[in-house]
Enzyme design. Sequence first.
Site, PDB file in Angstrom:
ATOM      1  N   ASN A  61      28.922 -45.971  52.669  1.00 25.97           N
ATOM      2  CA  ASN A  61      28.527 -44.611  53.005  1.00 25.97           C
ATOM      3  C   ASN A  61      27.000 -44.498  53.055  1.00 25.97           C
ATOM      4  O   ASN A  61      26.286 -45.486  52.913  1.00 25.97           O
ATOM      5  CB  ASN A  61      29.138 -43.635  51.995  1.00 25.97           C
ATOM      6  CG  ASN A  61      29.482 -42.306  52.613  1.00 25.97           C
ATOM      7  OD1 ASN A  61      28.732 -41.767  53.407  1.00 25.97           O
ATOM      8  ND2 ASN A  61      30.626 -41.758  52.224  1.00 25.97           N
ATOM      9  N   HIS A 121      12.641 -59.490  38.208  1.00 27.10           N
ATOM     10  CA  HIS A 121      11.272 -59.927  37.927  1.00 27.10           C
ATOM     11  C   HIS A 121      11.179 -60.439  36.495  1.00 27.10           C
ATOM     12  O   HIS A 121      11.963 -60.045  35.632  1.00 27.10           O
ATOM     13  CB  HIS A 121      10.297 -58.766  38.120  1.00 27.10           C
ATOM     14  CG  HIS A 121      10.392 -58.138  39.463  1.00 27.10           C
ATOM     15  ND1 HIS A 121       9.706 -58.615  40.556  1.00 27.10           N
ATOM     16  CD2 HIS A 121      11.122 -57.086  39.923  1.00 27.10           C
ATOM     17  CE1 HIS A 121       9.994 -57.887  41.620  1.00 27.10           C
ATOM     18  NE2 HIS A 121      10.847 -56.950  41.261  1.00 27.10           N
ATOM     19  N   GLY A 167      29.522 -43.091  43.951  1.00 26.30           N
ATOM     20  CA  GLY A 167      28.207 -42.619  44.360  1.00 26.30           C
ATOM     21  C   GLY A 167      27.138 -42.809  43.305  1.00 26.30           C
ATOM     22  O   GLY A 167      27.361 -42.582  42.114  1.00 26.30           O
ATOM     23  N   SER A 199      30.991 -42.981  39.468  1.00 28.88           N
ATOM     24  CA  SER A 199      29.719 -42.465  39.981  1.00 28.88           C
ATOM     25  C   SER A 199      28.649 -42.525  38.909  1.00 28.88           C
ATOM     26  O   SER A 199      28.895 -42.192  37.746  1.00 28.88           O
ATOM     27  CB  SER A 199      29.883 -41.016  40.435  1.00 28.88           C
ATOM     28  OG  SER A 199      30.738 -40.945  41.540  1.00 28.88           O
ATOM     29  N   THR A 201      25.557 -53.695  34.296  1.00 26.28           N
ATOM     30  CA  THR A 201      24.614 -54.717  33.838  1.00 26.28           C
ATOM     31  C   THR A 201      25.291 -56.030  33.480  1.00 26.28           C
ATOM     32  O   THR A 201      24.603 -57.010  33.201  1.00 26.28           O
ATOM     33  CB  THR A 201      23.838 -54.221  32.609  1.00 26.28           C
ATOM     34  OG1 THR A 201      24.778 -53.943  31.557  1.00 26.28           O
ATOM     35  CG2 THR A 201      23.026 -52.976  32.935  1.00 26.28           C
ATOM     36  N   LYS A 202      26.633 -56.042  33.457  1.00 26.25           N
ATOM     37  CA  LYS A 202      27.360 -57.278  33.132  1.00 26.25           C
ATOM     38  C   LYS A 202      28.622 -57.348  33.982  1.00 26.25           C
ATOM     39  O   LYS A 202      29.019 -56.366  34.618  1.00 26.25           O
ATOM     40  CB  LYS A 202      27.693 -57.339  31.648  1.00 26.25           C
ATOM     41  CG  LYS A 202      28.681 -56.276  31.192  1.00 26.25           C
ATOM     42  CD  LYS A 202      28.994 -56.404  29.720  1.00 26.25           C
ATOM     43  CE  LYS A 202      30.069 -55.403  29.301  1.00 26.25           C
ATOM     44  NZ  LYS A 202      30.464 -55.574  27.912  1.00 26.25           N
ATOM     45  N   LYS A 243      39.155 -47.516  31.597  1.00 24.28           N
ATOM     46  CA  LYS A 243      40.602 -47.714  31.520  1.00 24.28           C
ATOM     47  C   LYS A 243      40.999 -48.918  32.352  1.00 24.28           C
ATOM     48  O   LYS A 243      40.253 -49.394  33.194  1.00 24.28           O
ATOM     49  CB  LYS A 243      41.368 -46.470  31.956  1.00 24.28           C
ATOM     50  CG  LYS A 243      41.313 -46.141  33.426  1.00 24.28           C
ATOM     51  CD  LYS A 243      42.136 -44.878  33.683  1.00 24.28           C
ATOM     52  CE  LYS A 243      42.361 -44.644  35.152  1.00 24.28           C
ATOM     53  NZ  LYS A 243      43.209 -43.493  35.393  1.00 24.28           N
TER      54      LYS A 243
END
Length: 192
Positions: free
Chosen positions: A83, A113, A140, A158, A163-164, A181
């Site tokens: 989208n 970085h 989103g 959303s 991060t993992k 869930k």
Amino acid sequence: MNEKQKMLSGELYYPSDRELTGLRKACRIKLDELNATCQTEHKARTRQIKALFGTTGKRLYIESSFKCDYGENIHVGENFYANFNCVILDAAKVTIGDNCMIAPQVGIYTATHPIDPTSRQTGIEFAKPITLGHNCWIGGMAVINPGVTLGNNVVVASGAVVTKSFGDNVVIGGNPAKIIKHIMVTNDDGLC
């Protein structure tokens, strides 16, 4: 190894390298053409996306505006949809399976970085690949960080910051994302 090879192998590299700068410039030109093509011109847009990406399935569609670094490091499966305002920083390989949907303003970022400020000031960076399995839905404004792998049938809520990595059949959300869930899959094509 040259800087592109270093980049693709996850090693420290300089993005200011002449070859990489040229590849990003060529990508920007293709993106300008794609984003300027009327959204009702589905066949033209599909051709442009196929020319931009490394590999694609037959059916795909991306709403404008779309941004990426190189394009050639993005590989999407069949029936891919992104989208408005999707950003994929593809300094490393981005692999997205079949039947995946990306909601508005999603960021998929392979580039990262050094934490050390002295190293970071040199302009050096590195990248880690991202993989999304089949039947994923990214909500989103979610962010997928470098090195993440998501299994099949994963739903990202959303605004989540992933991060993992997570396995199959889960809904994840939050910052950092965690399992909200588990999804009960009832047939072979991944539908619940």
